[in-house]
Scaffold this active site. Structure first.
Site, PDB file in Angstrom:
ATOM      1  N   ARG A 196       0.847  -1.201   0.000  1.00 53.54           N
ATOM      2  CA  ARG A 196       0.000   0.000   0.000  1.00 53.54           C
ATOM      3  C   ARG A 196       0.879   1.247   0.000  1.00 53.54           C
ATOM      4  O   ARG A 196       0.407   2.353   0.191  1.00 53.54           O
ATOM      5  CB  ARG A 196      -0.932   0.023   1.225  1.00 53.54           C
ATOM      6  CG  ARG A 196      -0.280  -0.325   2.539  1.00 53.54           C
ATOM      7  CD  ARG A 196      -1.197  -0.069   3.700  1.00 53.54           C
ATOM      8  NE  ARG A 196      -0.861   1.168   4.340  1.00 53.54           N
ATOM      9  CZ  ARG A 196      -0.039   1.282   5.391  1.00 53.54           C
ATOM     10  NH1 ARG A 196       0.518   0.225   5.945  1.00 53.54           N
ATOM     11  NH2 ARG A 196       0.213   2.459   5.902  1.00 53.54           N
ATOM     12  N   ARG A 289       7.636  -8.350   7.170  1.00 54.08           N
ATOM     13  CA  ARG A 289       7.576  -7.907   8.560  1.00 54.08           C
ATOM     14  C   ARG A 289       6.300  -7.094   8.769  1.00 54.08           C
ATOM     15  O   ARG A 289       5.943  -6.285   7.927  1.00 54.08           O
ATOM     16  CB  ARG A 289       8.799  -7.001   8.768  1.00 54.08           C
ATOM     17  CG  ARG A 289       9.308  -6.982  10.133  1.00 54.08           C
ATOM     18  CD  ARG A 289      10.434  -5.972  10.262  1.00 54.08           C
ATOM     19  NE  ARG A 289      10.468  -5.532  11.633  1.00 54.08           N
ATOM     20  CZ  ARG A 289       9.700  -4.576  12.111  1.00 54.08           C
ATOM     21  NH1 ARG A 289       8.899  -3.902  11.336  1.00 54.08           N
ATOM     22  NH2 ARG A 289       9.755  -4.259  13.385  1.00 54.08           N
ATOM     23  N   HIS A 291       3.091  -7.523   8.429  1.00 59.83           N
ATOM     24  CA  HIS A 291       2.209  -7.483   7.253  1.00 59.83           C
ATOM     25  C   HIS A 291       0.846  -6.872   7.623  1.00 59.83           C
ATOM     26  O   HIS A 291       0.189  -7.321   8.550  1.00 59.83           O
ATOM     27  CB  HIS A 291       2.018  -8.910   6.717  1.00 59.83           C
ATOM     28  CG  HIS A 291       1.282  -8.950   5.415  1.00 59.83           C
ATOM     29  ND1 HIS A 291       1.933  -9.138   4.211  1.00 59.83           N
ATOM     30  CD2 HIS A 291      -0.025  -8.811   5.115  1.00 59.83           C
ATOM     31  CE1 HIS A 291       1.029  -9.120   3.240  1.00 59.83           C
ATOM     32  NE2 HIS A 291      -0.152  -8.916   3.759  1.00 59.83           N
ATOM     33  N   ARG A 448     -22.433  28.757  13.235  1.00 58.73           N
ATOM     34  CA  ARG A 448     -21.014  29.156  13.233  1.00 58.73           C
ATOM     35  C   ARG A 448     -20.159  27.988  12.732  1.00 58.73           C
ATOM     36  O   ARG A 448     -19.234  28.174  11.946  1.00 58.73           O
ATOM     37  CB  ARG A 448     -20.562  29.544  14.644  1.00 58.73           C
ATOM     38  CG  ARG A 448     -21.084  30.886  15.127  1.00 58.73           C
ATOM     39  CD  ARG A 448     -20.571  31.099  16.548  1.00 58.73           C
ATOM     40  NE  ARG A 448     -21.270  32.130  17.272  1.00 58.73           N
ATOM     41  CZ  ARG A 448     -20.817  33.373  17.440  1.00 58.73           C
ATOM     42  NH1 ARG A 448     -19.687  33.761  16.901  1.00 58.73           N
ATOM     43  NH2 ARG A 448     -21.505  34.250  18.157  1.00 58.73           N
ATOM     44  N   ILE A 474     -13.988  34.589  13.270  1.00 57.21           N
ATOM     45  CA  ILE A 474     -13.805  34.480  14.731  1.00 57.21           C
ATOM     46  C   ILE A 474     -13.441  33.031  15.068  1.00 57.21           C
ATOM     47  O   ILE A 474     -12.542  32.777  15.836  1.00 57.21           O
ATOM     48  CB  ILE A 474     -15.091  34.909  15.470  1.00 57.21           C
ATOM     49  CG1 ILE A 474     -15.387  36.388  15.198  1.00 57.21           C
ATOM     50  CG2 ILE A 474     -14.925  34.668  16.967  1.00 57.21           C
ATOM     51  CD1 ILE A 474     -16.648  36.898  15.870  1.00 57.21           C
TER      52      ILE A 474
END
Ligand code: PPS
Length: 568
Positions: A196, A289, A291, A448, A474
């Site tokens: 990944r 390692r 996994h 807000r 703000i």
């Protein structure tokens, strides 16, 4: 093509109806109750329908789910470690019952499949979390509690259309397509590599050695569905992989993308990944390692032991039907000018490594990344995605009471940055936003928050596209400011500046006469008077305008930006 497809549980599933059946089913599905699939569910359904999750024929029933949690097996005893469930909201669950069919649609309303509901239940999420993942710092546990619906529906699927993908089409294969390619090319033994992350030289070495060791062809099959939150997007990664595959000997290695939604479930996930690769026709699977581990838990320790995944794979070696190729971490040994598994490094040898954090630091600061670590094509690709800080987009977010001087300083800063030139800058001043973006909103907490979220969204788009957004509302609530930071920080810079001019000073200035009106009760919910202002806890900069001119304040900000590397 006459081939014997490999599959877990025997038969490679294909849950799509044929053209004729699909036409009839689509017609009847128009009147069915519809569920809009989430991104995660789209990933799951793609692999259910195309057989990547064979032998599953749909989303799990309660019996399969319970059995998977307790025994890592489906109710019929087949090895299966990960629950694959369709979670829906309580409101939707109330509109359906066992025996009904529902249409499952993608984000654009296209019907992907029909689910014939066989099972409907409210899962014990705490039990699922404990059995599969561990404590609540785990990303999958956070998903389970914060995002997943409270009711699960299980049943068989009838597929009508494939989930659509418009990117990297040439690199997307179904299990049957991939198996057909292997057959055509005469690939008998195939070792798969799951990732990944971008791949660098250490990964190339590791995968090449693994393939050589078992005399197999190599399939690099990165996950492009959902990975760990915060991971590099798959577009950049895939371009890196495309550069990397050129580094292997010709006709030995291929790249194919896997639209899987990972759960980061460590050992269980490793077994699941192996089963999926078996369904894609692979005979071997590399498990390294940690996994599919998600990193640290709430105590700051790794969730899973570094080699727990390999141990679990070994436990099921006899019945998995795909062989593990275990691999250790590869490190660069300076004396030998080559990569070696960490255990084979001799005493006294100098080992070089660049951690993920260090790699990101070097990218952010535009520093050198040595050739021994990665290929220049891969690094260039990542430099395009992660430009050095002074080339990144940036949000400068002012917060402070009405009349504190936010707008004046923001304006001074805008002009000074414009004078330097070279950047596109947008000022989202509180008053201006209220006139344009949020004209229908008042000053309740809800309104807000909505106002600040809108500002955050616009700023995030500007930041993502490399511009500078200066915001000056703000923004009285801490939690909303935190959300805005979270929305933006992964896209570029986020600098929070508290304009900390005291209430007394703001009120004595009372430029717009609003404080007087607030004191008289004419203006309700006025920040500092009749509505709270929650002081920022860790802003990047605090400025009190008493004894500080707008020029000086803007200069302080410019120096801060320079110090953080956002301007050069
Ligand atoms: S918030 O809380 O961030 O959504 O507020 P913001 O969008 O910055 O709008 C603040 C400006 O609106 C005027 N105004 C009020 N401020 C605070 N409380 C109440 N009830 C209120 N009603 C109107 C005020 O002029 C603020 O402008 P600044 O520039 O801050 O003085």
């Amino acid at each position: 093509m006459q081939i014997e497809y490999r599959a877990h549980g025997g038969e490679l599933k294909d849950l799509y109806l044929n053209l004729e059946e699909a036409k009839i089913a689509k017609e009847s599905a128009k009147n069915l109750n519809s569920w809009d699939l989430t991104h995660r569910q789209i990933c799951d359904i793609e692999l259910l329908l195309n057989g990547g999750f064979s032998p599953l024929e749909g989303f799990m029933s309660q019996a399969d789910y319970d059995s998977v949690l307790d025994n890592m097996r489906l109710a019929d005893g087949t090895l299966w470690p990960m629950p694959i469930t369709l979670d829906v909201s309580n409101e939707f669950a109330e509109t359906v019952k066992t025996g009904d069919s529902i249409a499952l649609r993608d984000e654009e309303g296209v019907i992907i499949a029909i689910l014939d509901i066989e099972s409907q239940w409210t899962p014990d999420k705490a039990r699922e979390a404990e059995k599969i993942f561990g404590d609540d710092a785990h990303p999958a546990v956070s998903y389970l509690f914060k995002q997943a619906g409270d009711v699960y529906l299980g049943g068989k699927l009838r597929g009508l259309s494939e989930p659509s993908h418009y990117d990297f089409k040439a690199l997307r294969d179904s299990p049957a397509e991939l198996q057909e390619k292997f057959c055509k090319w005469g690939w008998k033994k195939i070792v798969a590599f799951q990732t990944r992350n971008p791949m660098h030289r250490a990964h190339q070495e590791l995968t090449f050695r693994a393939a050589k060791q078992v005399e197999a062809n190599l399939l690099i099959q990165p996950v492009v569905g959902m990975t760990k939150p915060g991971d590099i997007d798959h577009f950049s990664r895939v371009r890196c992989y495309e550069h990397l595959v050129k580094q292997y000997p010709e006709q030995t290695t291929m790249l194919s993308l896997l639209p899987l939604a990972m759960r980061m479930g460590g050992p269980r996930e490793a077994v699941w990944h192996a089963i999926i690769r078996k369904n894609y026709g692979c005979t071997h699977f590399i498990v390294g390692r940690d996994h599919a581990g998600p990193g640290k838990n709430s105590q700051g320790e790794d969730f899973y032991g570094a080699y727990d995944a390999q141990d679990l794979m070994n436990r099921f070696a006899d019945e998995l039907g795909i062989e593990m190729v275990p691999f250790q971490m590869m490190v660069y040994v300076e004396e030998k000018a080559e990569y070696q598994p960490i255990d084979s490094v001799e005493e006294g040898q100098n080992v070089l490594n660049i951690s993920g954090t260090e790699f990101r630091r070097r990218l952010a600061e535009g520093l050198d990344i040595p050739e021994w670590f990665s290929y220049s094509e891969v690094v260039n690709e990542l430099r395009r995605r992660y430009p050095a800080r002074h080339k990144q987009g940036l949000t400068i977010f002012f917060t402070g009471l009405s009349g504190s001087g936010k707008s004046t300083i923001a304006n001074a800063l805008l002009n000074k940055l414009m004078e330097t030139g070279g950047r596109s800058i947008t000022l989202l001043d509180g008053d201006v936003v209220r006139k344009n973006l949020s004209s229908e909103l008042g000053f309740s907490k809800e309104h807000r928050n909505l106002n600040i979220q809108r500002i955050g969204y616009v700023a995030s788009e500007i930041t993502k596209n490399g511009g500078i957004a200066i915001c000056a509302p703000i923004a009285p609530y801490r939690e909303t400011r935190r959300q805005v930071r979270e929305m933006i920080a992964h896209l570029g810079g986020f600098i929070e500046i508290h304009v900390a001019t005291s209430l007394e000073v703001c009120e004595s200035r009372d430029r717009k006469g609003l404080y007087a009106k607030a004191r008289e009760g004419i203006i309700k919910e006025f920040t500092g008077i009749s509505d709270p202002y929650e002081v920022p806890e860790n802003p990047e900069l605090v400025i009190d305008t008493v004894g500080c001119t707008p020029d000086e304040a803007a200069q302080r900000i410019i120096l801060k930006l320079e110090n953080l590397g956002y301007i050069k």
